[in-house]
Every structure is written in C-alpha cells, then in structure tokens.
Design a protein around this motif. Structure first.
Motif, mmCIF file in Angstrom:
data_model
loop_
_atom_site.group_PDB
_atom_site.id
_atom_site.type_symbol
_atom_site.label_atom_id
_atom_site.label_comp_id
_atom_site.label_asym_id
_atom_site.label_seq_id
_atom_site.Cartn_x
_atom_site.Cartn_y
_atom_site.Cartn_z
ATOM 1 N N ALA A 334 16.823 28.024 26.811
ATOM 2 C CA ALA A 334 17.896 28.602 26.005
ATOM 3 C C ALA A 334 18.993 27.606 25.648
ATOM 4 O O ALA A 334 19.904 27.931 24.885
ATOM 5 C CB ALA A 334 18.515 29.792 26.743
ATOM 6 N N SER A 335 18.925 26.388 26.178
ATOM 7 C CA SER A 335 20.005 25.417 25.994
ATOM 8 C C SER A 335 19.710 24.461 24.842
ATOM 9 O O SER A 335 18.758 23.667 24.913
ATOM 10 C CB SER A 335 20.202 24.608 27.278
ATOM 11 N N PRO A 336 20.534 24.462 23.785
ATOM 12 C CA PRO A 336 20.361 23.468 22.706
ATOM 13 C C PRO A 336 20.475 22.041 23.211
ATOM 14 O O PRO A 336 19.781 21.139 22.729
ATOM 15 C CB PRO A 336 21.475 23.821 21.722
ATOM 16 N N THR A 337 21.347 21.835 24.201
ATOM 17 C CA THR A 337 21.542 20.485 24.737
ATOM 18 C C THR A 337 20.285 19.982 25.430
ATOM 19 O O THR A 337 19.861 18.832 25.233
ATOM 20 C CB THR A 337 22.727 20.466 25.704
ATOM 21 N N VAL A 338 19.689 20.828 26.256
ATOM 22 C CA VAL A 338 18.464 20.433 26.952
ATOM 23 C C VAL A 338 17.328 20.221 25.952
ATOM 24 O O VAL A 338 16.556 19.254 26.048
ATOM 25 C CB VAL A 338 18.076 21.478 28.013
ATOM 26 N N GLN A 339 17.245 21.121 24.969
ATOM 27 C CA GLN A 339 16.179 20.981 23.978
ATOM 28 C C GLN A 339 16.336 19.691 23.166
ATOM 29 O O GLN A 339 15.349 19.023 22.845
ATOM 30 C CB GLN A 339 16.163 22.204 23.058
ATOM 31 N N ALA A 340 17.603 19.332 22.870
ATOM 32 C CA ALA A 340 17.846 18.080 22.150
ATOM 33 C C ALA A 340 17.458 16.884 23.004
ATOM 34 O O ALA A 340 16.890 15.894 22.504
ATOM 35 C CB ALA A 340 19.314 17.998 21.746
ATOM 36 N N ARG A 341 17.735 16.960 24.296
ATOM 37 C CA ARG A 341 17.353 15.886 25.214
ATOM 38 C C ARG A 341 15.830 15.737 25.265
ATOM 39 O O ARG A 341 15.293 14.617 25.239
ATOM 40 C CB ARG A 341 17.910 16.201 26.603
ATOM 41 N N MET A 342 15.129 16.863 25.329
ATOM 42 C CA MET A 342 13.668 16.816 25.333
ATOM 43 C C MET A 342 13.136 16.166 24.067
ATOM 44 O O MET A 342 12.221 15.333 24.112
ATOM 45 C CB MET A 342 13.099 18.234 25.483
ATOM 46 N N LYS A 343 13.726 16.520 22.942
ATOM 47 C CA LYS A 343 13.268 15.957 21.671
ATOM 48 C C LYS A 343 13.502 14.452 21.639
ATOM 49 O O LYS A 343 12.627 13.677 21.209
ATOM 50 C CB LYS A 343 13.983 16.646 20.517
ATOM 51 N N ALA A 344 14.678 14.044 22.141
ATOM 52 C CA ALA A 344 14.991 12.612 22.138
ATOM 53 C C ALA A 344 14.043 11.823 23.025
ATOM 54 O O ALA A 344 13.730 10.663 22.749
ATOM 55 C CB ALA A 344 16.442 12.413 22.596
ATOM 56 N N LEU A 345 13.575 12.467 24.098
ATOM 57 C CA LEU A 345 12.668 11.797 25.028
ATOM 58 C C LEU A 345 11.210 11.957 24.627
ATOM 59 O O LEU A 345 10.319 11.381 25.275
ATOM 60 C CB LEU A 345 12.869 12.350 26.445
ATOM 61 N N GLY A 346 10.953 12.745 23.598
ATOM 62 C CA GLY A 346 9.581 12.981 23.177
ATOM 63 C C GLY A 346 8.822 13.884 24.119
ATOM 64 O O GLY A 346 7.590 13.784 24.229
ATOM 65 N N ILE A 347 9.536 14.781 24.792
ATOM 66 C CA ILE A 347 8.932 15.688 25.771
ATOM 67 C C ILE A 347 8.663 17.029 25.106
ATOM 68 O O ILE A 347 9.545 17.608 24.471
ATOM 69 C CB ILE A 347 9.851 15.837 27.001
ATOM 70 N N LYS A 348 7.439 17.541 25.266
ATOM 71 C CA LYS A 348 7.003 18.705 24.509
ATOM 72 C C LYS A 348 7.209 20.034 25.219
ATOM 73 O O LYS A 348 7.233 21.084 24.577
ATOM 74 C CB LYS A 348 5.510 18.565 24.168
ATOM 75 N N SER A 349 7.331 20.041 26.551
ATOM 76 C CA SER A 349 7.436 21.311 27.279
ATOM 77 C C SER A 349 8.434 21.185 28.414
ATOM 78 O O SER A 349 8.760 20.080 28.870
ATOM 79 C CB SER A 349 6.077 21.721 27.849
ATOM 80 N N GLU A 350 8.898 22.339 28.875
ATOM 81 C CA GLU A 350 9.853 22.350 29.996
ATOM 82 C C GLU A 350 9.190 21.879 31.283
ATOM 83 O O GLU A 350 9.845 21.257 32.137
ATOM 84 C CB GLU A 350 10.446 23.758 30.161
ATOM 85 N N ASP A 351 7.888 22.172 31.458
ATOM 86 C CA ASP A 351 7.193 21.649 32.636
ATOM 87 C C ASP A 351 7.164 20.124 32.617
ATOM 88 O O ASP A 351 7.366 19.462 33.645
ATOM 89 C CB ASP A 351 5.763 22.193 32.699
ATOM 90 N N ALA A 352 6.925 19.563 31.438
ATOM 91 C CA ALA A 352 6.946 18.108 31.318
ATOM 92 C C ALA A 352 8.353 17.563 31.525
ATOM 93 O O ALA A 352 8.535 16.451 32.042
ATOM 94 C CB ALA A 352 6.410 17.684 29.949
#
Length: 765
Positions: A334-352
């Motif tokens: 639910a967090s835009p900040t976390v989702q943006a961090r995942m995108k910047a790191l190239g991470i596709k899922s929360e488990d990853a």
C-alpha cells in the motif's frame, strides 16, 4: 539373589547405586557404553583432580563439584596436580580417541573416575556424565558408581533451545536457570529471541527509545478487570555480557535474534520513522501476526546496521538470527514510497523485496565475519548464498534449503514447538493443540528422508522452541520444557541406533529426581494416570468400569477406591475393574523403586461429576480445528485456571451428552480479552447473530444448526468470571450439544470452564 544382596548391602551402608548390569541413568545416552569389572565409591574424601593451568578443566571441575554439592549434598574438593588413585580426574589429552572437540572418554574403575578429552567442551560434557553417574537416584552422601567405559561424542553440532523473552520477560536469574539445564543436557546453542511486536528487550545505546518505549506494553483488559499496569523490561548491555559469559563457561553459544522486516511493531513504536506509515503504534498487546514492518529506505537499513554493530559487540557468536518470519506485506503493497523503491531497484514482488532486505543484513554480517540465520520464509524470493535456514513451518523449508546448498537447522512447528501442550489431559496448563508428547519429541528425526547423503550434511542439527505468549510465569517455562528437553537432547546427541524409547523411559526416574533436587517444576503429563469410564453407562447403571493408563504406558499403576493416597501397597492395576457410584478413584504410577513418576490423580465418580465436562473435555464446533488453552489474562501470575478456546469460533461442543431427565444447564464462564492479531486470517472469524446487544449463550441440539434448546443472556458488565444457568427443553437419549456465544466479535472471547447438565430437582436458577 547376588544382585539383591548387593543392593541391600549398599542400602544398609547408606550408599546409593544402580544394580550391576542395569543401564546407567544417563541422558542423553552416550554413543558407546560398556560395563565390566568393579566400580568405585565416591565419598566426601574423593577429590576432583585437574592439571594446573588448565582453565577449562578447572571450570568443568568446579561446576561438577557445585552440582554434586547441590543435588547430592556431597562436598567434593577440586585439586590441581598429578592425577591420583581414588579421585575423579579431568584431563585434556590431544590423543583422546574421539572425533571432535565435544567428545570425551570416561572410565570408572576401582581406581576412580577418569575423563579425558581433546578440548574443554569434551571435558565439560564428560563432567556432566560423571555428575549423572553420581546421582542414579534421589539421595545424599556417598555413592557407589558402577564400572563403565564410555566413548562419547554428539551426533549434531547444533543442539539448541530458543527462549522467547519478548512476549514475556525473564529475569537474568531465570535465563541462567535455562542455561544450566541446557548444559546438563549437553545442548550448546541458546537462540535468544530479543525483539518482537510485544517488546524490545536489548539495550541499544545509540537508540535509547527502543527500551524506554519499546520494552513496555499495556496488557489488554476486559469488563471489571480494571486498568492494566505497564508490563515489560529489558536487558542492559552489562546483563547481556554477563549472560553470554555464563553460557560460554558452560560451552553454550548465545545466538541473538532481532526480527525483521516483520514483527517490528515495538521498534516502530519507539521510532515511527522506521515504519512504513510514519505513525506511532503502541507496543503490541496482541499475540499473533501484527502488520507493522520496517520500511526499506536507506535510513532504516543504516539504523539496523548500527543496531547490529552493538549486537555483534555483545555476542561473539558466528551466527546472528534476523528472523524473517510472518512479514505480512500489506503495508509495503500500500506504500507508494516502498513501491517506488522496488521499481528503482528493479524488484518485481514484495517477497523479492524481503529477500533484498535480508540480503542487506547478510552482506553486512559477512563483512564483519558473521553469518546470517533466519526462519524459512527467507527462502521466498531468494536467499543470500551464505544464509543458514531454520525450518519452522514443518520440515519442507529444511528440505528445500539443503537441496539448494544451504545449511539448515530443524525447528519445526508443532513437532518441536514447546508452546504445544504435552498432553490432552483435562488438568494441563496453557498452550497450543495438538499436543506434542514426550514420545513424539524422542522419536523426532532431524534428517529428512528426502535428502541424499550429500544434502544431509547440510543439517547442522535441531532445536526446540519456547515461544512464550501463553507462558506468563517461569513455572510455565519449566512445565513446557521439562522433561521434553531430555527427549530432544537424546535426539540431538545420540546415534540413531543407540536410541531406544523404552530404555529411555527406564532412565527417566533418575532424571526426574535430579529435577526435584534443583526445584525444576517439570511436567508429569507423560506419567500421570488417567481415570477413564463410560460416563453415560455409569449414569444409567449406577456403577462404572474403570480403566487406568498413562500417556507413556510406563510405570506400575496403583490405585485406591476410598479416597486415600495410593502407594506401593495399594492394589496394582492389571485390568479394568468395576466400582459402584459414588466413589473416589485415586491413582499413581510408580517406578520400580517405588518412587512416584507423577503426582497422584483423583477422579470423583458420582452423578454430578459425570454430568460435568471441564474445559479440556469440550471440543471445537465443526469448521475450525484451531485450539488454544489460555489463562484469564495474558500476564497471569499462576498456572490455573485455564480455558480451551478457538479464537476463530467462540463455540464449544459437548459430545454424547445423555439428556434423559435433564432440565437445565450450568456453564462456568470467563471473560477473556480478544488480543489476537490474525492478519489475513481475520476473515475466518465466525460471527453469530444475537438477539441482545451484549449477546447470549445459545445451546443447540445435535449440531450448531440444530434446534435451540436453551438461551442465556450474557452480562453487560463483563465480570471476570460468572455462571450462566438456564432451563433446557426436555429431550431424551444421547445428543451432541453446541454452545455458541453470539456476542459481537469485536468484544471479548468467552471461555468455558465447565458445563454441567442439571436434572429437574437442581435446574432452578
């Protein structure tokens, strides 16, 4: 006849001994043991001799002497110098015929007791075996030790016990008691759970709010319980240094656990910026799976690295445990900040994302010469190559990790989770069900059959786990751990071919005596006698056929039918016997030497008791098999009373109740807090439609959708305990009864202490 005369002569001389040829009462059983020749008598004049300058040998000798004094009232003096005849000798020998540093050789001859080992750990374990030889039975003073030759070493390198100090806080003296018992059982890893949603227990000087705020919670209250006082505590860094040193002196490594990225609510309560939402939650009063995770920004990673710096300075262990379990990813999703961090790191899922998070900790630990260990969830999304996996969700995590080349520790739930009750007895204390018996612990095999020989080498060992949500006092800890820890220690130490369940039971009376001399409140559940009858047949006929048995099927069962205390002179149970009502049965299981294996158990057989079901005799209503036995408050100070509940369905089932002549029902009830964080499983909680705002207890016939035969309104003021009594519509025959509480599921859980069916002459309120 010679053996009998031998034992009698020793008894007349004030000595204690095991009859020659009997297996010595050692736990865990040594890898190799043989008996021949003549034994040795240890007296107060027998010295313990070590080489001068050997600090490890001196430490083992001092500990042996202190145990002998405490448990045998035998004052043995420690000396340094040349080994002498007539002594207990502990000597380091680089050529000792053992395979590793924990192995030892022990010989008992007419010249004395001699322990040799290559290293200090082996000398210590040999000293523990010598102490057990000095305590073959409860007694004091001189002791005759039978001749044995022992060559011993452990099967596994990780022989562990996890102690949870977060859900309930244990004093430093209590932690030391755990360490001492581990040492006596030759366990060598204390996994210390120090941070969780319900409390942060380790002082971190750089971040004082972690203990000023995070170490304290306010327990939940309901009804008339009044205002709760803050509960908690923490270990100072000096406390921890002292405990680590105390453990090291007993050859136990303390592995700390700081849970991440989930189970972080106490940390987020201390420093809200560490969380995902930026808001400050309370330190959680709720058991279960809470939603708060660490965020994934650079500040939080740096914070945890700084925490690890102080942790590594306190704990010299190779391994640091970072948890990784039960991290519900809702906040990250639910967090835009976390989702943006995942995108910047190239991470596709929360488990990853969790894998990336754990990898940041693993790399940091590796850079400091340490290794990461985590619960098996760290396998989801990938895991750092150097990580060791602790498998708790059964054994599959260990199988998967070992096949991927990771070292593993087996700690599966429920098999080795000591918060699972030891029996289904009505008089058990708190814990989870299904129960895990003494025998199930003994028969647990740490190497999964799915692994080949090369993969099996990744199995470091096994570990019992003491999560303490439902262990509010240290007596609960002792009840949960002992004597199952004896079974675990043998599973961890002894070669498979040397393990024998019946022989293990034969060695248990001596071990139980050692517990008594040390004031360890062990559970006697495996040996307690159950008194079983067909209640409905007894109600109908006025007499009962009585069956006596215990869980372990061990011991000589004696009984009385007049209410007197049973003993060795009481009738020996051989087969079921008949009694007329009313009567009182008392029964006890005795060892061959006449000592009680458990406290005597009593059952009154009369019509009121036969028409009553206690909390432990009630079953779940169909639909959910979750069972939990709890006390009236989360931080109770006693072992009883307890209530068996299902947090998903506030409903209990009385099976096969004879209703002929029954006109009423009485239900002893308790108001219990609904302090369970269920995460995604919250949707499974059953709600019943009520006719009054506060709800009622509805009794239905045969099933939970059957005909309503009774309804009793619940009190509006929610007293701690109360009695509900109401009329029951006339019925005939034997039926199941469904007792469902219809109160709102946002309110308390109602615990049923007992249900009594009332005949017409007792049914008036």
């Amino acid at each position: 006849m010679k053996k009998t005369r031998y034992v009698l002569a020793l008894a007349l001389c004030g000595l204690t001994a095991v009859a020659h040829g009997a297996t010595p009462s050692l736990i865990p059983m040594p890898a190799q043991l043989s008996e021949s020749g003549e034994g040795f008598t240890v007296t107060a004049q027998t010295p313990i001799v070590v080489d001068g300058g050997d600090a490890d040998a001196r430490g083992a000798a001092d500990y042996l002497a202190s145990l002998a004094a405490h448990t045998r009232h035998l004052a043995l003096q420690v000396r340094t110098g040349v080994p002498e005849s007539g002594a207990i000798v502990l000597k380091r020998d680089p050529q000792a015929p053992v395979a590793n540093a924990e192995g030892y050789v022990l010989d008992v001859t007419p010249q004395g007791i001699r322990v040799t080992a290559r290293d200090g750990a082996g000398l210590f374990y040999g000293a523990m075996t010598a102490w057990q030889l000095l305590t073959p039975a409860q007694g004091s003073g001189d002791v005759r030790v039978e001749p044995v030759h022992i060559r011993d070493e452990p099967r596994f390198t990780w022989r562990g016990l996890m102690l949870d100090s977060c859900r309930h806080f244990w004093s430093t003296d209590e932690v030391r008691t755990v360490i001492d018992q581990m040492a006596q059982h030759k366990l060598n890893v204390l996994h210390w759970h120090l941070t969780d949603d319900q409390g942060w227990r380790i002082e971190i000087k750089r971040y004082p709010e972690l203990t000023r705020i995070g170490a304290w919670r306010t327990p939940p209250t309901v009804g008339k319980q009044g205002e709760a006082k803050p509960y908690g505590g923490f270990y100072t860094q000096d406390d921890i240094r002292a405990i680590v040193a105390y453990a090291a002196a007993r050859h136990i490594t303390v592995v700390p656990e700081l849970d991440m990225p989930g189970h972080a609510q106490a940390a987020v309560a201390s420093y809200p910026e560490l969380g995902v939402t930026g808001t400050r939650p309370p330190v959680s009063p709720d058991w279960g799976v809470n939603p708060y995770l660490y965020n994934v920004d650079d500040h939080t990673i740096e914070f945890l690295h700084n925490v690890l710096d102080e942790v590594m300075a306190l704990f010299p262990s190779t391994y640091i445990h970072v948890g990784g379990d039960e991290a519900v990813k809702d906040q990250w999703k639910a967090s835009p900040t976390v989702q943006a961090r995942m995108k910047a790191l190239g991470i596709k899922s929360e488990d990853a994302m969790q894998s990336w998070f754990i990898e940041q900790m693993g790399k940091y630990l590796m850079a400091h010469g340490r290794r990461l260990v985590g619960w098996d969830e760290i396998l989801e999304g990938g895991v750092p190559p150097s990580a060791t996996v602790m498998s708790w969700r059964g054994t599959q995590g260990a199988i998967d990790a070992a096949k991927q080349g990771h070292d593993v520790v087996l700690a599966p739930a429920p098999q080795l989770y000591m918060d699972s009750m030891q029996s289904d007895r009505p008089d058990e204390t708190t814990g989870r069900l299904p129960s895990m018996s003494l025998e199930s612990y003994y028969r647990f095999e740490a190497v999964p059959k799915e692994l080949n020989a090369a993969q099996a080498k990744h199995v470091l060992g096994l570990q019992a786990t003491l999560f303490t949500e439902h262990m509010p006092t240290f007596r609960h800890i002792e009840h949960a751990a002992f004597p199952r820890l004896d079974a675990l220690s043998e599973s961890a130490w002894t070669p498979v071919k040397q393990r024998d369940w019946r022989q293990f039971l034969a060695r248990m009376p001596s071990q139980l005596a050692r517990y008594r001399t040390q004031d360890i409140a062990y559970a006697d559940s495996a040996f307690a006698v159950s008194v079983d009858v067909d209640r409905n047949a007894a109600i109908t006929s006025g007499h009962a056929s009585v069956t006596l048995a215990n869980q372990a099927k061990f011991g000589n069962v004696h009984y009385t039918t007049d209410g007197s205390e049973p003993g060795a002179s009481s009738p020996l149970y051989v087969r079921p016997f008949a009694v007329n009502l009313p009567t009182t049965i008392k029964a006890v299981a005795l060892a061959d030497d006449g000592t009680a294996l458990a406290a005597a158990r009593t059952r009154v057989l009369d019509l009121p008791s036969l028409r009553t079901r206690s909390t432990g005799e009630l079953e779940n209503c169909p639909g959910s098999d979750f069972r939990l036995r709890v006390q009236p408050t989360p931080d109770a100070t006693s072992m009883a009373p307890t209530y068996l509940i299902n947090v998903f369905d506030n409903c209990r089932m009385v099976r096969a109740a004879r209703l002929d002549g029954i006109a009423g029902i009485r239900v002893e009830t308790a108001t219990l807090p609904r302090n369970y964080a269920l995460a995604h499983d919250a949707k499974l909680v059953v709600a019943y439609k009520s006719t009054a705002p506060q709800g009622e207890l509805v009794v239905r016939l045969d099933s939970c959708r059957g005909k309503e035969i009774a309804s009793m309104p619940l009190p509006t003021d929610q007293p701690a305990t109360f009695t509900l009594q109401g009329a029951v519509a006339k019925q005939a025959g034997t039926h199941n009864l469904c007792l469902a509480f219809t109160s709102p599921i946002s309110g308390p859980i109602w615990g049923v202490g007992a249900v009594t069916l009332l005949p017409a002459d007792q049914a008036s309120p």
